[in-house]
Write a protein that holds these residues in place. Structure first.
Motif, mmCIF file in Angstrom:
data_model
loop_
_atom_site.group_PDB
_atom_site.id
_atom_site.type_symbol
_atom_site.label_atom_id
_atom_site.label_comp_id
_atom_site.label_asym_id
_atom_site.label_seq_id
_atom_site.Cartn_x
_atom_site.Cartn_y
_atom_site.Cartn_z
ATOM 1 N N PHE A 57 0.822 -1.211 0.000
ATOM 2 C CA PHE A 57 0.000 0.000 0.000
ATOM 3 C C PHE A 57 0.858 1.264 0.000
ATOM 4 O O PHE A 57 0.501 2.262 -0.625
ATOM 5 C CB PHE A 57 -0.935 0.000 1.215
ATOM 6 C CG PHE A 57 -2.176 -0.820 1.014
ATOM 7 C CD1 PHE A 57 -3.371 -0.232 0.655
ATOM 8 C CD2 PHE A 57 -2.153 -2.198 1.168
ATOM 9 C CE1 PHE A 57 -4.520 -0.989 0.452
ATOM 10 C CE2 PHE A 57 -3.280 -2.974 0.975
ATOM 11 C CZ PHE A 57 -4.477 -2.363 0.612
ATOM 12 N N THR A 61 -0.040 2.884 -3.766
ATOM 13 C CA THR A 61 -1.047 3.945 -3.673
ATOM 14 C C THR A 61 -0.526 5.295 -4.159
ATOM 15 O O THR A 61 -1.180 5.945 -4.986
ATOM 16 C CB THR A 61 -1.580 4.062 -2.225
ATOM 17 O OG1 THR A 61 -1.987 2.778 -1.758
ATOM 18 C CG2 THR A 61 -2.757 5.022 -2.153
ATOM 19 N N GLY A 154 -5.158 -1.595 -7.069
ATOM 20 C CA GLY A 154 -5.685 -1.028 -5.833
ATOM 21 C C GLY A 154 -6.904 -1.768 -5.320
ATOM 22 O O GLY A 154 -7.011 -2.054 -4.114
ATOM 23 N N SER A 157 -5.950 -5.311 -4.141
ATOM 24 C CA SER A 157 -5.153 -5.233 -2.917
ATOM 25 C C SER A 157 -6.033 -5.064 -1.689
ATOM 26 O O SER A 157 -5.739 -5.627 -0.632
ATOM 27 C CB SER A 157 -4.164 -4.072 -3.009
ATOM 28 O OG SER A 157 -3.225 -4.281 -4.038
ATOM 29 N N CYS A 158 -7.105 -4.300 -1.807
ATOM 30 C CA CYS A 158 -8.005 -4.120 -0.662
ATOM 31 C C CYS A 158 -8.655 -5.445 -0.272
ATOM 32 O O CYS A 158 -8.781 -5.760 0.917
ATOM 33 C CB CYS A 158 -9.067 -3.078 -0.998
ATOM 34 S SG CYS A 158 -8.441 -1.379 -1.074
ATOM 35 N N THR A 162 -7.871 -7.752 3.366
ATOM 36 C CA THR A 162 -8.853 -8.237 4.339
ATOM 37 C C THR A 162 -8.779 -9.754 4.505
ATOM 38 O O THR A 162 -9.032 -10.282 5.591
ATOM 39 C CB THR A 162 -10.280 -7.853 3.900
ATOM 40 O OG1 THR A 162 -10.562 -8.419 2.618
ATOM 41 C CG2 THR A 162 -10.429 -6.348 3.824
ATOM 42 N N ASP A 174 -8.070 -3.284 6.945
ATOM 43 C CA ASP A 174 -8.196 -2.570 5.676
ATOM 44 C C ASP A 174 -8.030 -1.068 5.888
ATOM 45 O O ASP A 174 -7.348 -0.387 5.113
ATOM 46 C CB ASP A 174 -9.560 -2.871 5.055
ATOM 47 C CG ASP A 174 -9.648 -2.411 3.615
ATOM 48 O OD1 ASP A 174 -8.638 -2.526 2.891
ATOM 49 O OD2 ASP A 174 -10.722 -1.946 3.200
ATOM 50 N N GLY A 175 -8.622 -0.554 6.954
ATOM 51 C CA GLY A 175 -8.476 0.869 7.252
ATOM 52 C C GLY A 175 -7.042 1.250 7.578
ATOM 53 O O GLY A 175 -6.547 2.290 7.127
ATOM 54 N N HIS A 177 -4.199 -0.266 6.615
ATOM 55 C CA HIS A 177 -3.342 -0.319 5.430
ATOM 56 C C HIS A 177 -3.647 0.824 4.468
ATOM 57 O O HIS A 177 -2.731 1.427 3.896
ATOM 58 C CB HIS A 177 -3.493 -1.664 4.731
ATOM 59 C CG HIS A 177 -2.986 -2.813 5.540
ATOM 60 N ND1 HIS A 177 -1.712 -2.844 6.071
ATOM 61 C CD2 HIS A 177 -3.577 -3.979 5.932
ATOM 62 C CE1 HIS A 177 -1.535 -3.971 6.732
ATOM 63 N NE2 HIS A 177 -2.649 -4.673 6.674
ATOM 64 N N ASN A 178 -4.914 1.138 4.291
ATOM 65 C CA ASN A 178 -5.270 2.255 3.424
ATOM 66 C C ASN A 178 -4.813 3.591 4.005
ATOM 67 O O ASN A 178 -4.431 4.495 3.264
ATOM 68 C CB ASN A 178 -6.778 2.277 3.171
ATOM 69 C CG ASN A 178 -7.179 1.410 2.006
ATOM 70 O OD1 ASN A 178 -6.953 1.763 0.855
ATOM 71 N ND2 ASN A 178 -7.784 0.263 2.297
ATOM 72 N N GLY A 181 -1.254 3.940 3.085
ATOM 73 C CA GLY A 181 -1.141 4.293 1.678
ATOM 74 C C GLY A 181 -1.473 5.750 1.416
ATOM 75 O O GLY A 181 -0.737 6.457 0.695
ATOM 76 N N ARG A 182 -2.556 6.256 2.002
ATOM 77 C CA ARG A 182 -2.945 7.655 1.794
ATOM 78 C C ARG A 182 -1.956 8.609 2.459
ATOM 79 O O ARG A 182 -1.718 9.709 1.951
ATOM 80 C CB ARG A 182 -4.355 7.893 2.333
ATOM 81 C CG ARG A 182 -5.444 7.097 1.622
ATOM 82 C CD ARG A 182 -5.404 7.279 0.116
ATOM 83 N NE ARG A 182 -6.385 6.483 -0.571
ATOM 84 C CZ ARG A 182 -7.586 6.926 -0.981
ATOM 85 N NH1 ARG A 182 -7.930 8.180 -0.762
ATOM 86 N NH2 ARG A 182 -8.409 6.122 -1.625
#
Length: 220
Positions: A57, A61, A154, A157-158, A162, A174-175, A177-178, A181-182
């Motif tokens: 990520f 990302t 992307g 990967s999500c 999970t 998931d939150g 890792h995202n 990435g962000r």
């Protein structure tokens, strides 16, 4: 009693209670809190999948976001008129829904990770090509495929993230890792103008291509 019941259910599924998450859920009857979830995500038992997913990520990302958000500015700075740069950007963005469709067709193949590896390698190769291609329509075609491959990676990967954790932990994982990435997207945005000034248009997309390779290697 609740924990004993949870143990029996998990034993019937062929697995043991999943650390703090299953214990907390069994004792309270409620999903685990955020701190308990994070402890489990970063526990020794989950060190390898968590490390691989964080790198995936963190590298993919920002690569996708640079392509989607900087392209008009970079093309304009490269000497393309703003009108043509906007046309190219519009055509490239059509790759977003196409990438969603591609992910739906290949996501279930090869245990999930092999489509990710293949798409990361394709995205890397397309980034190199995009940095070197000449001609307005050739650039649009390569850019369309580059955008689509990034979007497909992307989305898959999500799902892949999970699946590496038990059900009660999946939203938190998931939150997390995202979020990484962000955060990397925000951190890399100020680097783009300097990279363009020092290495040019080709250098920006070569850097994107090189950055995707460690992610592909780790997932594989």
């Amino acid at each position: 009693m609740a924990y004993r019941y949870a143990e029996d259910v998990l034993a019937g599924e062929g697995r043991k209670p999943f650390g703090w998450v299953e214990v907390a859920a069994a004792r309270t009857g409620r999903p685990p809190g955020p701190l308990t979830s994070l402890r489990t995500i970063f526990s020794r038992a989950n060190a390898r999948p968590t490390a691989v997913l964080l790198v995936l990520f963190a590298l993919e990302t920002p690569a996708s976001f640079i392509v989607r958000t900087w392209i008009t500015t970079l093309l304009d700075a490269q000497g393309m008129s703003m009108r043509l740069a906007l046309v190219a950007t519009f055509c490239m963005q059509i790759g977003v829904p196409f990438g969603c469709w591609v992910s739906s067709r290949v996501s279930d193949l090869g245990g999930r990770k092999w489509p990710i590896v293949a798409l990361l390698l394709a995205e890397s190769a397309l980034a190199v090509s995009f940095g070197h291609v000449r001609g307005h329509w050739a650039l649009i075609v390569v850019g369309f495929l580059l955008t689509a491959s990034g979007m497909a990676v992307g989305l898959i990967s999500c799902t892949y993230a999970t699946e590496n954790y038990p059900t009660r932990l999946r939203n938190s994982a998931d939150g997390a890792h995202n979020a990484v990435g962000r955060s990397m997207v925000a951190a890399t945005q100020p680097l783009v103008p300097g990279l363009f000034a020092s290495a040019g248009f080709t250098g920006v997309f070569t850097a994107i291509a090189v950055g995707l390779l460690p992610a592909a290697a780790l997932v594989a």
